[in-house]
Scaffold this active site. Structure first.
Site, short mmCIF file in Angstrom:
data_model
loop_
_atom_site.label_atom_id
_atom_site.label_comp_id
_atom_site.label_asym_id
_atom_site.label_seq_id
_atom_site.Cartn_x
_atom_site.Cartn_y
_atom_site.Cartn_z
N ILE A 175 93.08 40.02 -7.78
CA ILE A 175 94.63 40.65 -7.47
C ILE A 175 95.59 39.45 -7.97
CG2 ILE A 175 96.43 41.19 -5.64
CD1 ILE A 175 94.01 41.48 -3.97
N ARG A 176 96.11 39.96 -9.21
CA ARG A 176 97.11 39.03 -9.94
C ARG A 176 96.59 37.79 -10.06
NH1 ARG A 176 102.08 38.21 -7.58
NH2 ARG A 176 102.79 37.66 -9.70
N ARG A 212 98.06 30.92 -13.83
CA ARG A 212 98.33 31.90 -13.11
C ARG A 212 98.51 33.16 -13.50
NH1 ARG A 212 103.52 30.48 -9.94
NH2 ARG A 212 102.90 32.01 -8.66
N CYS A 218 91.78 32.39 -5.11
CA CYS A 218 92.95 32.85 -5.81
C CYS A 218 94.06 31.86 -5.73
CB CYS A 218 93.26 34.34 -5.23
SG CYS A 218 94.24 35.04 -6.63
N GLY A 259 97.26 34.28 -1.92
CA GLY A 259 98.64 34.71 -1.56
C GLY A 259 99.65 34.25 -2.65
N GLU A 260 100.72 33.50 -2.44
CA GLU A 260 101.67 33.09 -3.42
C GLU A 260 101.52 31.70 -3.59
OE1 GLU A 260 102.49 35.64 -5.21
OE2 GLU A 260 103.23 33.95 -6.74
N SER A 261 100.74 31.15 -4.49
CA SER A 261 100.92 29.56 -4.52
C SER A 261 102.16 28.67 -4.50
CB SER A 261 99.93 29.23 -5.92
OG SER A 261 100.49 29.61 -6.90
N HIS A 292 88.64 37.55 -4.62
CA HIS A 292 88.68 37.73 -3.09
C HIS A 292 87.46 38.11 -2.32
CE1 HIS A 292 93.29 37.09 -2.69
NE2 HIS A 292 93.15 37.54 -4.06
N GLU A 349 86.85 37.62 0.51
CA GLU A 349 86.94 38.40 1.89
C GLU A 349 87.30 39.63 1.97
OE1 GLU A 349 89.00 36.62 0.09
OE2 GLU A 349 91.21 37.17 0.26
#
Ligand code: GLN
Length: 210
Positions: free
Chosen positions: A133-134, A106, A79, A47-49, A169, A171
């Site tokens: 993903i990023r 990051r 991630c 997600g967004e840390s 990821h 998952e």
């Protein structure tokens, strides 16, 4: 067996789907009250840390989670989760849980290849599908870190005692080997805790007989 899935932001639903398919019980950790569940393992999703870090701090979960991880609770971090665990973040102001002795970068794979899919070797599991993903990568490992996978000459998976952190990821692919490895760790930990409890209650009952 009960797995806690941090569910404040990001791709927690995908991890829950994997756990459902594996028939593993789980609980979503959204706020401080959810930490009253006794869990055998913890998943920190992508997600967004920065958002996740802010939310776990504001909700009062940060120090409790940090203590549980330092006490040996098995963790699977993907991630943004890897960034939450890292002791150092080379391009961010301050760390979050800071339980994992690595330095991460990051969005480390750069703009052109921010997101990509590959298949690479993963220590002990063979070739695995990996979706980035990023993604961050591990820029530096400190003492006792085991490197589990590298992609494009970057470290993308590490283990340190009870903590596994991945840049990618698992998952998002129908391959449950990494979750399986994590569930094995959680089962071992559960057995250890149960035998400690049994030993403690034996001691107490022996004391009572004296
Ligand atoms: N770029 C995100 C961050 O810095 C991580 C991306 C992800 O979790 N897929 O937090």
């Amino acid at each position: 067996m009960l797995i806690g899935v941090l569910s404040v932001q990001g791709s927690f639903a995908e991890h829950i789907k994997v756990l459902d398919n594996m028939r593993i019980r789980h609980v979503q950790l959204r706020n401080f009250h959810d930490l009253s569940y006794i869990i055998d393992g913890l998943i920190l999703p992508g997600g967004e840390s920065t958002v996740q870090g802010k939310l776990i701090k504001e909700s009062g979960m940060l120090s409790h989670l940090r203590r549980q991880i330092n006490d040996g609770l098995p963790v699977l971090a993907t991630c943004a989760g890897m960034i939450l665990l890292a002791k150092d973040i080379s391009n961010d102001e301050k760390p979050h849980l800071a339980t994992l002795p690595i330095k991460v970068r990051r969005n480390g794979f750069g703009r052109q290849i921010e997101s990509f899919y590959t298949e690479e070797d993963f220590e002990g599991l063979g070739t695995l599908p990996m979706t980035f993903i990023r993604a961050p990568y591990v820029e530096k490992v400190y003492k006792d870190i085991k490197v589990l996978a590298t992609v494009k000459d970057r470290i993308v998976a590490v283990r340190y005692k009870n903590q596994i952190a991945l840049s990618f990821h698992p998952e998002l692919n129908d391959d449950y080997r990494i979750h399986g490895m994590f569930i094995d760790m959680a089962q071992k930990r559960k057995n250890q805790v149960q035998s400690l409890i049994a030993a403690a209650s034996l001691l107490t009952s022996e004391n009572l007989q004296i």
